[in-house]
Design an enzyme around this catalytic site. Structure first.
Site, PDB file in Angstrom:
ATOM      1  N   ASN A 145       0.864  -1.117   0.139  1.00  0.00           N
ATOM      2  CA  ASN A 145       0.145   0.008  -0.059  1.00  0.00           C
ATOM      3  C   ASN A 145       0.996   1.109   0.053  1.00  0.00           C
ATOM      4  O   ASN A 145       1.517   1.419   0.892  1.00  0.00           O
ATOM      5  CB  ASN A 145      -0.846  -0.074   1.326  1.00  0.00           C
ATOM      6  CG  ASN A 145      -1.661   1.213   1.242  1.00  0.00           C
ATOM      7  OD1 ASN A 145      -1.907   2.042   0.445  1.00  0.00           O
ATOM      8  ND2 ASN A 145      -2.342   1.455   2.582  1.00  0.00           N
TER       9      ASN A 145
ATOM     10  N   LYS B  44      -0.109   4.179  -0.329  1.00  0.00           N
ATOM     11  CA  LYS B  44      -0.665   5.562   0.012  1.00  0.00           C
ATOM     12  C   LYS B  44      -0.522   6.437  -0.853  1.00  0.00           C
ATOM     13  O   LYS B  44      -0.179   6.500  -2.203  1.00  0.00           O
ATOM     14  CB  LYS B  44      -0.272   5.835   1.546  1.00  0.00           C
ATOM     15  CG  LYS B  44      -0.315   4.566   2.222  1.00  0.00           C
ATOM     16  CD  LYS B  44      -0.073   4.977   3.829  1.00  0.00           C
ATOM     17  CE  LYS B  44       0.106   3.764   4.719  1.00  0.00           C
ATOM     18  NZ  LYS B  44      -0.284   4.092   6.023  1.00  0.00           N
TER      19      LYS B  44
ATOM     20  N   HIS C 140      -9.692   0.971   4.364  1.00  0.00           N
ATOM     21  CA  HIS C 140      -8.132   1.174   5.204  1.00  0.00           C
ATOM     22  C   HIS C 140      -8.480   2.159   6.264  1.00  0.00           C
ATOM     23  O   HIS C 140      -9.548   3.037   6.083  1.00  0.00           O
ATOM     24  CB  HIS C 140      -7.367   1.682   4.381  1.00  0.00           C
ATOM     25  CG  HIS C 140      -5.915   1.759   4.854  1.00  0.00           C
ATOM     26  ND1 HIS C 140      -5.675   2.957   5.670  1.00  0.00           N
ATOM     27  CD2 HIS C 140      -4.910   0.909   4.706  1.00  0.00           C
ATOM     28  CE1 HIS C 140      -4.368   2.537   5.956  1.00  0.00           C
ATOM     29  NE2 HIS C 140      -3.894   1.466   5.522  1.00  0.00           N
TER      30      HIS C 140
ATOM     31  N   GLU D  76      -7.257   4.728   7.362  1.00  0.00           N
ATOM     32  CA  GLU D  76      -6.999   6.162   6.992  1.00  0.00           C
ATOM     33  C   GLU D  76      -8.345   6.806   6.329  1.00  0.00           C
ATOM     34  O   GLU D  76      -8.774   7.589   6.450  1.00  0.00           O
ATOM     35  CB  GLU D  76      -5.986   6.397   6.071  1.00  0.00           C
ATOM     36  CG  GLU D  76      -4.586   6.213   7.029  1.00  0.00           C
ATOM     37  CD  GLU D  76      -3.407   5.783   6.398  1.00  0.00           C
ATOM     38  OE1 GLU D  76      -3.172   5.909   5.075  1.00  0.00           O
ATOM     39  OE2 GLU D  76      -2.295   5.292   6.832  1.00  0.00           O
TER      40      GLU D  76
ATOM     41  N   GLU E  55      -5.474  -5.010  10.352  1.00  0.00           N
ATOM     42  CA  GLU E  55      -4.519  -3.903  10.697  1.00  0.00           C
ATOM     43  C   GLU E  55      -4.851  -3.170  11.808  1.00  0.00           C
ATOM     44  O   GLU E  55      -5.661  -2.302  11.986  1.00  0.00           O
ATOM     45  CB  GLU E  55      -4.501  -3.000   9.542  1.00  0.00           C
ATOM     46  CG  GLU E  55      -4.113  -3.590   8.063  1.00  0.00           C
ATOM     47  CD  GLU E  55      -3.546  -2.500   7.044  1.00  0.00           C
ATOM     48  OE1 GLU E  55      -2.398  -2.711   6.871  1.00  0.00           O
ATOM     49  OE2 GLU E  55      -4.380  -1.523   6.922  1.00  0.00           O
TER      50      GLU E  55
ATOM     51  N   GLY F 133       4.875   1.505   4.644  1.00  0.00           N
ATOM     52  CA  GLY F 133       6.262   2.331   4.378  1.00  0.00           C
ATOM     53  C   GLY F 133       7.027   1.418   4.055  1.00  0.00           C
ATOM     54  O   GLY F 133       7.904   1.783   2.983  1.00  0.00           O
TER      55      GLY F 133
HETATM   56  C1  PEP Z   1      -0.867   0.290   5.983  1.00  0.00           C
HETATM   57  O1  PEP Z   1      -1.131   1.558   5.872  1.00  0.00           O
HETATM   58  O2  PEP Z   1      -1.710  -0.244   5.374  1.00  0.00           O
HETATM   59  C2  PEP Z   1       0.217   0.051   6.730  1.00  0.00           C
HETATM   60  C3  PEP Z   1       0.303  -1.208   7.078  1.00  0.00           C
HETATM   61  O3  PEP Z   1       1.199   0.667   7.055  1.00  0.00           O
HETATM   62  P1  PEP Z   1       2.644   0.478   7.716  1.00  0.00           P
HETATM   63  O4  PEP Z   1       3.272  -0.853   7.199  1.00  0.00           O
HETATM   64  O5  PEP Z   1       3.369   1.817   7.187  1.00  0.00           O
HETATM   65  O6  PEP Z   1       2.416   0.322   9.110  1.00  0.00           O
END
Ligand code: PEP
Length: 253
Positions: free
Chosen positions: A10, A12, A99, A101, A171, A238
């Site tokens: 992802n 983003k 997600h 966000e 998540e 990330g």
């Molecule tokens: C995400 O946004 O789906 C995610 C898992 O981010 P990160 O790996 O940066 O925590």
């Protein structure tokens, strides 16, 4: 039975054409186990570039293109929205829906998420349904209630038969982008709860469904997480922007 092992990226609102070029070059030589699927989800403007690079570099069929959102509507006067038909023209196979966000910043409710999942499935796209609790919900023992409240509206909307085509990404919100990964034991316990929740409706579907873990996964912690019996891969934020790190995660699954 073997469930698909999935590593989904992802990006983003990050990445650019250079990253598309570097990532597709690295993925053209990555070593993947037989059951592994890799899905790259860049921002909408980069879908065509990825799709083109995928073709030119003849990427393995186990590497697919995904996106990060979709409209719940088929087409029409919805300024700024993107339809399933548009995504299919760009060879998109997967779509991240719900997600955290989108749920928190754009106020997407579980009802809207369920409508989006239905729209994606009706159009032949595979939804990656994100669910997860906040830190406060975890601390107040609300995790299971929250996860159930995010899963049930989707099952009600599409029915359990269709639900087998959904990929779930668990998540925990407190682990996303924070560097605070859930321990493998805690992640496994929660994944087991999610699988059991589905098994209470249909045991066979629960066995087949892939449940990914997401939240600060990196090349160092991925192996331990992925070796848990109910964790079928990861949704990576990330670390998916770093080509070397991401390809290591793909090889580790
Ligand atoms: C995400 O946004 O789906 C995610 C898992 O981010 P990160 O790996 O940066 O925590």
């Amino acid at each position: 039975m073997n469930r698909s092992l999935i590593v989904a990226a992802n990006w983003k609102m990050n990445g650019n054409l250079t990253l598309i070029k570097e990532m597709t070059t690295a993925l053209s030589v990555v070593s993947l186990s037989q059951d592994t699927r890799v899905i790259i989800c860049p921002s909408f403007p980069y879908l065509a570039a990825f799709s083109h690079a995928q073709e030119v570099k003849q990427l393995d069929a186990r590497i697919s293109l995904g996106c990060q959102n979709v409209s719940e509507h088929e087409n029409g006067a919805y300024t700024g929205e993107v339809s399933t038909d548009m995504l299919q023209e760009l060879n998109v196979d997967y779509v991240i829906i719900g997600h955290s966000e989108r749920r928190s910043l754009y106020k997407e409710t579980s009802t809207l998420v369920a409508h989006k999942v239905k729209r994606a499935l009706d159009a032949g796209l595979s939804p990656i349904l994100c669910i997860g609790e906040s830190e406060q919900e975890r601390e107040t023992q609300q995790t299971e209630v929250v996860l159930a409240s995010q899963l049930q509206p989707v099952i009600d909307e599409i029915g359990i038969e269709k639900f087998k085509e959904v990929v779930i990404a668990y998540e925990p919100v407190w682990a996303i982008g924070t560097g605070k990964t859930a321990s493998p034991e805690l992640a496994q316990e929660t994944h087991q709860y999610i699988r059991q929740f589905i098994a209470n409706i249909d045991q066979q579907i629960a066995e087949k469904i892939s449940i990914l873990y997401g939240g600060s996964v990196n090349a160092t912690n991925c192996q331990q997480l992925f070796s848990q019996s109910d964790i079928d891969g990861g949704l990576i934020g990330g670390a998916s922007l770093k080509v070397d790190e991401f390809t290591k995660i793909c090889s580790a699954v």
